[in-house]
Design a protein around this motif. Structure first.
Motif, PDB file in Angstrom:
ATOM      1  N   UNK A 316       0.803  -1.225   0.000  1.00  0.00           N
ATOM      2  CA  UNK A 316       0.000   0.000   0.000  1.00  0.00           C
ATOM      3  C   UNK A 316       0.828   1.263   0.000  1.00  0.00           C
ATOM      4  N   UNK A 317       2.166   1.094   0.018  1.00  0.00           N
ATOM      5  CA  UNK A 317       3.084   2.249   0.096  1.00  0.00           C
ATOM      6  C   UNK A 317       2.607   3.239   1.155  1.00  0.00           C
ATOM      7  N   UNK A 318       2.512   2.736   2.384  1.00  0.00           N
ATOM      8  CA  UNK A 318       1.918   3.536   3.453  1.00  0.00           C
ATOM      9  C   UNK A 318       2.948   4.421   4.151  1.00  0.00           C
ATOM     10  N   UNK A 319       3.183   5.574   3.521  1.00  0.00           N
ATOM     11  CA  UNK A 319       4.017   6.624   4.117  1.00  0.00           C
ATOM     12  C   UNK A 319       3.214   7.910   4.069  1.00  0.00           C
ATOM     13  N   UNK A 321       1.923  11.595   3.447  1.00  0.00           N
ATOM     14  CA  UNK A 321       2.183  12.617   2.414  1.00  0.00           C
ATOM     15  C   UNK A 321       2.818  13.852   3.053  1.00  0.00           C
ATOM     16  N   UNK A 322       2.367  14.181   4.283  1.00  0.00           N
ATOM     17  CA  UNK A 322       2.836  15.401   4.940  1.00  0.00           C
ATOM     18  C   UNK A 322       4.135  15.179   5.692  1.00  0.00           C
ATOM     19  N   UNK A 323       4.255  14.009   6.362  1.00  0.00           N
ATOM     20  CA  UNK A 323       5.397  13.800   7.251  1.00  0.00           C
ATOM     21  C   UNK A 323       6.399  12.782   6.728  1.00  0.00           C
ATOM     22  N   UNK A 324       5.984  11.958   5.759  1.00  0.00           N
ATOM     23  CA  UNK A 324       6.869  10.901   5.280  1.00  0.00           C
ATOM     24  C   UNK A 324       7.013   9.762   6.271  1.00  0.00           C
ATOM     25  N   UNK A 325       6.220   9.801   7.353  1.00  0.00           N
ATOM     26  CA  UNK A 325       6.337   8.750   8.368  1.00  0.00           C
ATOM     27  C   UNK A 325       5.712   7.439   7.876  1.00  0.00           C
ATOM     28  N   UNK A 326       6.290   6.339   8.297  1.00  0.00           N
ATOM     29  CA  UNK A 326       5.768   5.014   7.983  1.00  0.00           C
ATOM     30  C   UNK A 326       4.449   4.831   8.742  1.00  0.00           C
ATOM     31  N   UNK A 327       3.417   4.375   8.041  1.00  0.00           N
ATOM     32  CA  UNK A 327       2.123   4.183   8.707  1.00  0.00           C
ATOM     33  C   UNK A 327       2.006   2.777   9.275  1.00  0.00           C
ATOM     34  N   UNK A 328       1.398   2.673  10.435  1.00  0.00           N
ATOM     35  CA  UNK A 328       1.117   1.368  11.039  1.00  0.00           C
ATOM     36  C   UNK A 328      -0.101   0.771  10.326  1.00  0.00           C
ATOM     37  N   UNK A 329      -0.101  -0.540  10.097  1.00  0.00           N
ATOM     38  CA  UNK A 329      -1.163  -1.154   9.306  1.00  0.00           C
ATOM     39  C   UNK A 329      -1.847  -2.312  10.023  1.00  0.00           C
ATOM     40  N   UNK A 330      -3.107  -2.526   9.688  1.00  0.00           N
ATOM     41  CA  UNK A 330      -3.853  -3.642  10.267  1.00  0.00           C
ATOM     42  C   UNK A 330      -5.114  -3.930   9.478  1.00  0.00           C
ATOM     43  N   UNK A 331      -5.885  -4.885   9.947  1.00  0.00           N
ATOM     44  CA  UNK A 331      -7.124  -5.276   9.276  1.00  0.00           C
ATOM     45  C   UNK A 331      -8.174  -4.172   9.362  1.00  0.00           C
ATOM     46  N   UNK A 332      -9.138  -4.235   8.475  1.00  0.00           N
ATOM     47  CA  UNK A 332     -10.262  -3.302   8.491  1.00  0.00           C
ATOM     48  C   UNK A 332     -11.008  -3.453   9.814  1.00  0.00           C
ATOM     49  N   UNK A 333     -11.241  -2.334  10.498  1.00  0.00           N
ATOM     50  CA  UNK A 333     -11.940  -2.326  11.779  1.00  0.00           C
ATOM     51  C   UNK A 333     -13.316  -1.706  11.571  1.00  0.00           C
ATOM     52  N   UNK A 334     -14.334  -2.556  11.505  1.00  0.00           N
ATOM     53  CA  UNK A 334     -15.671  -2.041  11.215  1.00  0.00           C
ATOM     54  C   UNK A 334     -16.369  -1.438  12.429  1.00  0.00           C
TER      55      UNK A 334
END
Length: 447
Positions: A316-319, A321-334
């Protein structure tokens, strides 16, 4: 003229609002792909507005293979036929605004003539350089005292909203009227911050010189925002789009406090941040990513600190846009998305980045929380509780093939269709769009 019976008075027959605003809001912790949905709707909008936040937001829009990054400018500024409006609820860092325009102008021709298309509310508050410096200092202090920071973007947003609430902030209307009076107030505010933060570096003279130049550049863009919106809403038929920044779980009231932003990024912020009556709020679209991400610190029940999380992060290239920080990822939380729906009342949902799940053999979805063996009926306010919840998952089969070429619901694999239907059934909200890639064309419209 005296009206006799009540039915004679035209004022007494209830009027349907003429034009309504369409709102796009993030339904998780941000980074859901709001920019793409806004871009889709902005193509035939007449006015595109921002109502809260500042340049702590980050939206990426790809047009003709040029990637534009927006932080303060509404992404609708790419539409040459639309007026972009920055409302009173937004806090504006002027160097940030002009720098952003300059950078995007260098990338492609999408932004040409942006000054002709942008209006700014005279009631919007200004973020000064010392607000940004203080933001950094406050984070340092939190780090030293509690060993944990809030993970702010250090763009001065929190301190600017603090000045607004403390009633010593300065607004756009101050900047474009008598500069002598503005200068006086500015010096007082800067001195106030210097007294509070001993090791604050403020170059008052340099910033004032800069602000004087900005005052002239801004003057033609500034307008009475309340009157502007009123004319737009009550005049001839117009399509008005409101672009939410940040997201429901970052809302100052409804988010995972204290790990939140300093404004209302739920639907109420539209009324207060633009001066729009609630009767003029039309459709409210929630943007939901097919999995969950979070930047910085704070509880995250469905976080996968494992290979799955790494896979989502890299695919997902989860960084930020504003900070360039690596995003933490997990399952969809409904549970979390349902809570966002309770606050916002979504008319429909845009489900983004479904293609990132393409390689997974099975996909989990968080459907209930329990704490100490007891089910939680609602999303907890207390963060200590949220860090202790265990998540009950529903496991759905993956589709293990690419969805990137799909351009209709029928072209999606059946397991992907079932994933979408499961989300709709749980939330009792229809999914209107499904995103399967980066380009404008990869947003499948279901109805």
């Amino acid at each position: 003229v005296r009206f006799g019976a009540a039915q004679d008075s035209p004022l007494r027959t209830p009027k349907e609002p003429h034009n309504k605003v369409t709102v796009v809001l993030g339904a998780q912790w941000g980074d859901e792909g709001k920019g793409k949905v806004v871009d889709l709707l902005a193509m035939d909008a007449d006015i595109v507005c921002r109502c809260q936040g500042g340049n702590n937001a980050g939206h990426t829009v790809v047009v003709d293979s040029v990637e534009y990054d927006f932080h303060l400018l509404p992404s609708g500024v790419l539409n040459k036929k639309a007026v972009s409006f920055i409302g009173n609820g937004v806090v504006i860092h002027l160097p940030g605004l002009f720098d952003e325009a300059k950078k995007n102008l260098e990338k492609g021709k999408g932004l040409q003539g942006w000054e002709e298309r942008l209006k700014i509310s005279d009631r919007a508050h200004i973020v000064f350089n010392f607000h940004q410096a203080v933001d950094g200092l406050q984070e340092q202090q939190r780090e030293q005292q509690e060993g944990k920071n809030l993970g702010t973007t250090k763009k001065g947003i929190g301190p600017a909203y603090s000045s607004k609430a403390a009633r010593n902030g300065l607004r756009i209307c101050d900047l474009v009227s008598d500069f002598k009076v503005f200068e006086e107030k500015f010096r007082m505010l800067a001195t106030h911050f210097q007294m509070m933060y001993r090791n604050l570096n403020v170059d008052i003279e340099a910033e004032l010189q800069q602000l004087k130049i900005y005052a002239e550049k801004l003057r033609p863009l500034v307008t009475d925002g309340v009157y502007f919106m009123h004319k737009a809403l009550t005049g001839p038929s117009k399509r008005i789009l409101v672009e939410g920044a940040n997201a429901a779980l970052l809302d100052i009231d409804f988010g995972t406090y204290p790990f939140v932003t300093s404004s209302n990024c739920t639907v109420g912020g539209v009324c207060t941040g633009l001066g729009v009556p609630p009767s003029h709020v039309g459709r409210v679209y929630g943007v939901v990513k097919a999995y969950t991400t979070r930047v910085g610190v704070g509880a995250f029940p469905t976080e996968q600190d494992n290979e799955t999380g790494d896979l989502l992060q890299s695919r997902g290239r989860e960084f930020g846009v504003t900070t360039g920080r690596r995003r933490r990822c997990g399952w969809l939380d409904l549970i979390l998305v349902r809570y966002a729906h309770m606050v916002n009342g979504f008319s429909a949902i845009a489900l983004t980045k479904l293609d990132i799940l393409d390689t997974l053999p099975e996909i989990k979805v968080g459907v209930a929380y329990e704490v100490d063996g007891h089910p939680l009926p609602s999303f907890p306010a207390n963060m200590d509780v949220l860090t202790r919840v265990t998540v009950e998952y529903k496991t759905l089969p993956g589709w293990q093939c690419s969805t990137e070429a799909a351009r209709s619901f029928d072209e999606l694999p059946s397991q992907a269709q079932n994933y979408i239907r499961f989300i709709e059934d749980f939330l009792q909200v229809p999914v209107k769009w499904v995103g399967v890639g980066k380009s404008r064309e990869s947003m499948i419209k279901l109805f």
